[in-house]
Design a protein around this motif. Structure first.
Motif, PDB file in Angstrom:
ATOM      1  N   GLU A  23      36.797  86.886  77.781  1.00 28.47           N
ATOM      2  CA  GLU A  23      37.025  86.300  76.456  1.00 28.47           C
ATOM      3  C   GLU A  23      37.392  87.375  75.445  1.00 28.47           C
ATOM      4  OE1 GLU A  23      37.318  83.096  75.698  1.00 28.47           O
ATOM      5  OE2 GLU A  23      37.054  82.759  77.852  1.00 28.47           O
ATOM      6  N   ARG A  24      36.740  88.540  75.548  1.00 24.34           N
ATOM      7  CA  ARG A  24      37.060  89.650  74.635  1.00 24.34           C
ATOM      8  C   ARG A  24      38.493  90.125  74.846  1.00 24.34           C
ATOM      9  NH1 ARG A  24      36.221  93.088  70.892  1.00 24.34           N
ATOM     10  NH2 ARG A  24      36.107  95.329  71.173  1.00 24.34           N
ATOM     11  N   ILE A  25      38.904  90.225  76.088  1.00 22.86           N
ATOM     12  CA  ILE A  25      40.280  90.643  76.392  1.00 22.86           C
ATOM     13  C   ILE A  25      41.268  89.635  75.812  1.00 22.86           C
ATOM     14  CG2 ILE A  25      41.968  90.941  78.258  1.00 22.86           C
ATOM     15  CD1 ILE A  25      39.634  92.168  79.922  1.00 22.86           C
ATOM     16  N   LYS A  26      40.997  88.352  76.019  1.00 21.49           N
ATOM     17  CA  LYS A  26      41.882  87.311  75.479  1.00 21.49           C
ATOM     18  C   LYS A  26      41.975  87.397  73.963  1.00 21.49           C
ATOM     19  CE  LYS A  26      41.242  83.830  79.100  1.00 21.49           C
ATOM     20  NZ  LYS A  26      40.680  82.502  79.390  1.00 21.49           N
ATOM     21  N   LEU A  27      40.827  87.607  73.302  1.00 18.39           N
ATOM     22  CA  LEU A  27      40.798  87.715  71.849  1.00 18.39           C
ATOM     23  C   LEU A  27      41.605  88.921  71.375  1.00 18.39           C
ATOM     24  CD1 LEU A  27      39.623  86.745  69.113  1.00 18.39           C
ATOM     25  CD2 LEU A  27      37.704  88.292  69.532  1.00 18.39           C
ATOM     26  N   MET A  28      41.422  90.049  72.054  1.00 19.15           N
ATOM     27  CA  MET A  28      42.158  91.262  71.678  1.00 19.15           C
ATOM     28  C   MET A  28      43.656  91.085  71.898  1.00 19.15           C
ATOM     29  SD  MET A  28      39.513  94.138  73.123  1.00 19.15           S
ATOM     30  CE  MET A  28      40.541  95.540  72.700  1.00 19.15           C
ATOM     31  N   MET A  29      44.018  90.411  72.982  1.00 23.53           N
ATOM     32  CA  MET A  29      45.442  90.153  73.237  1.00 23.53           C
ATOM     33  C   MET A  29      46.023  89.272  72.140  1.00 23.53           C
ATOM     34  SD  MET A  29      45.588  89.672  77.381  1.00 23.53           S
ATOM     35  CE  MET A  29      47.293  89.147  77.371  1.00 23.53           C
ATOM     36  N   LYS A  30      45.257  88.266  71.739  1.00 25.46           N
ATOM     37  CA  LYS A  30      45.712  87.363  70.684  1.00 25.46           C
ATOM     38  C   LYS A  30      45.870  88.120  69.368  1.00 25.46           C
ATOM     39  CE  LYS A  30      44.663  82.861  68.707  1.00 25.46           C
ATOM     40  NZ  LYS A  30      43.708  81.741  68.683  1.00 25.46           N
ATOM     41  N   GLU A  31      44.888  88.998  69.044  1.00 26.16           N
ATOM     42  CA  GLU A  31      44.939  89.768  67.803  1.00 26.16           C
ATOM     43  C   GLU A  31      46.119  90.727  67.773  1.00 26.16           C
ATOM     44  OE1 GLU A  31      41.135  91.660  67.501  1.00 26.16           O
ATOM     45  OE2 GLU A  31      40.143  89.845  66.774  1.00 26.16           O
ATOM     46  N   THR A  32      46.467  91.302  68.924  1.00 29.34           N
ATOM     47  CA  THR A  32      47.575  92.254  68.973  1.00 29.34           C
ATOM     48  C   THR A  32      48.921  91.568  69.148  1.00 29.34           C
ATOM     49  OG1 THR A  32      47.275  92.569  71.358  1.00 29.34           O
ATOM     50  CG2 THR A  32      46.166  94.128  69.900  1.00 29.34           C
ATOM     51  N   GLY A  33      48.883  90.290  69.504  1.00 29.51           N
ATOM     52  CA  GLY A  33      50.137  89.564  69.701  1.00 29.51           C
ATOM     53  C   GLY A  33      50.808  89.834  71.030  1.00 29.51           C
ATOM     54  N   ILE A  34      50.065  90.396  71.971  1.00 28.93           N
ATOM     55  CA  ILE A  34      50.612  90.684  73.301  1.00 28.93           C
ATOM     56  C   ILE A  34      50.191  89.553  74.229  1.00 28.93           C
ATOM     57  CG2 ILE A  34      50.622  92.288  75.247  1.00 28.93           C
ATOM     58  CD1 ILE A  34      49.942  94.515  73.233  1.00 28.93           C
ATOM     59  N   ASN A  35      51.165  88.851  74.814  1.00 31.69           N
ATOM     60  CA  ASN A  35      50.886  87.725  75.706  1.00 31.69           C
ATOM     61  C   ASN A  35      50.800  88.124  77.170  1.00 31.69           C
ATOM     62  OD1 ASN A  35      50.912  86.002  73.504  1.00 31.69           O
ATOM     63  ND2 ASN A  35      53.114  85.700  73.658  1.00 31.69           N
ATOM     64  N   ASN A  36      51.376  89.241  77.525  1.00 29.21           N
ATOM     65  CA  ASN A  36      51.416  89.706  78.901  1.00 29.21           C
ATOM     66  C   ASN A  36      50.253  90.668  79.146  1.00 29.21           C
ATOM     67  OD1 ASN A  36      52.058  91.438  81.164  1.00 29.21           O
ATOM     68  ND2 ASN A  36      54.107  90.536  81.120  1.00 29.21           N
ATOM     69  N   PHE A  37      49.339  90.293  80.082  1.00 29.53           N
ATOM     70  CA  PHE A  37      48.176  91.124  80.323  1.00 29.53           C
ATOM     71  C   PHE A  37      48.560  92.502  80.864  1.00 29.53           C
ATOM     72  CE2 PHE A  37      44.894  92.833  83.131  1.00 29.53           C
ATOM     73  CZ  PHE A  37      43.898  93.030  82.190  1.00 29.53           C
ATOM     74  N   ALA A  41      47.130  95.760  79.151  1.00 30.60           N
ATOM     75  CA  ALA A  41      46.261  96.684  79.891  1.00 30.60           C
ATOM     76  C   ALA A  41      46.878  98.076  79.949  1.00 30.60           C
ATOM     77  CB  ALA A  41      46.010  96.153  81.301  1.00 30.60           C
ATOM     78  N   ARG A  42      48.182  98.150  80.181  1.00 32.07           N
ATOM     79  CA  ARG A  42      48.857  99.444  80.250  1.00 32.07           C
ATOM     80  C   ARG A  42      48.757 100.167  78.908  1.00 32.07           C
ATOM     81  NH1 ARG A  42      52.634  97.833  83.097  1.00 32.07           N
ATOM     82  NH2 ARG A  42      54.026  97.066  81.473  1.00 32.07           N
ATOM     83  N   ARG A  43      48.993  99.441  77.811  1.00 36.84           N
ATOM     84  CA  ARG A  43      48.890 100.066  76.479  1.00 36.84           C
ATOM     85  C   ARG A  43      47.457 100.458  76.169  1.00 36.84           C
ATOM     86  NH1 ARG A  43      52.958  96.418  72.763  1.00 36.84           N
ATOM     87  NH2 ARG A  43      54.874  97.080  73.803  1.00 36.84           N
ATOM     88  N   ALA A  44      46.494  99.590  76.518  1.00 40.13           N
ATOM     89  CA  ALA A  44      45.091  99.888  76.243  1.00 40.13           C
ATOM     90  C   ALA A  44      44.618 101.105  77.041  1.00 40.13           C
ATOM     91  CB  ALA A  44      44.220  98.681  76.567  1.00 40.13           C
TER      92      ALA A  44
END
Length: 97
Positions: A23-37, A41-44
């Motif tokens: 859920e945290r990963i999904k939230l962070m993806m949503k906040e950053t606007g990145i839809n592709n995991f 993950a590569r950027r993180a």
């Protein structure tokens, strides 16, 4: 997974997470606007600096604090036993009168 020839990134990395982490990963993806995991993950992983802190020099201090705490606890117990003994003697003396 489909195979793509001449792929720039050809090494697969996988890991497991629990529900809360997911859920945290999904939230962070949503906040950053990145839809592709994969991109997220590569950027993180690759665009962050990892800090490692060495606490070994503090281990001695922590063990000293722990031993001091134990000593103080023993002293406190001794004081309580002395106070109890004095109070018992005081009560016995007043009963005798």
């Amino acid at each position: 997974m489909k195979k793509i020839k001449n792929r720039e990134r050809n090494i697969l990395k996988r890991f497991f997470v629990n529900e809360k982490e997911n859920e945290r990963i999904k939230l962070m993806m949503k906040e950053t606007g990145i839809n592709n995991f994969s991109i997220f993950a590569r950027r993180a992983c690759c665009n962050k600096e990892i800090f490692s802190i060495d606490f070994s020099e503090y281990k001695n201090i922590i063990s000293e604090i722990s031993s001091t705490k134990s000593e103080l606890k023993r002293i406190g117990n001794n004081i309580n036993q002395i106070a109890k003994h004095l109070n018992e003697n005081k009560n016995n003396q007043t009963k005798e009168w």
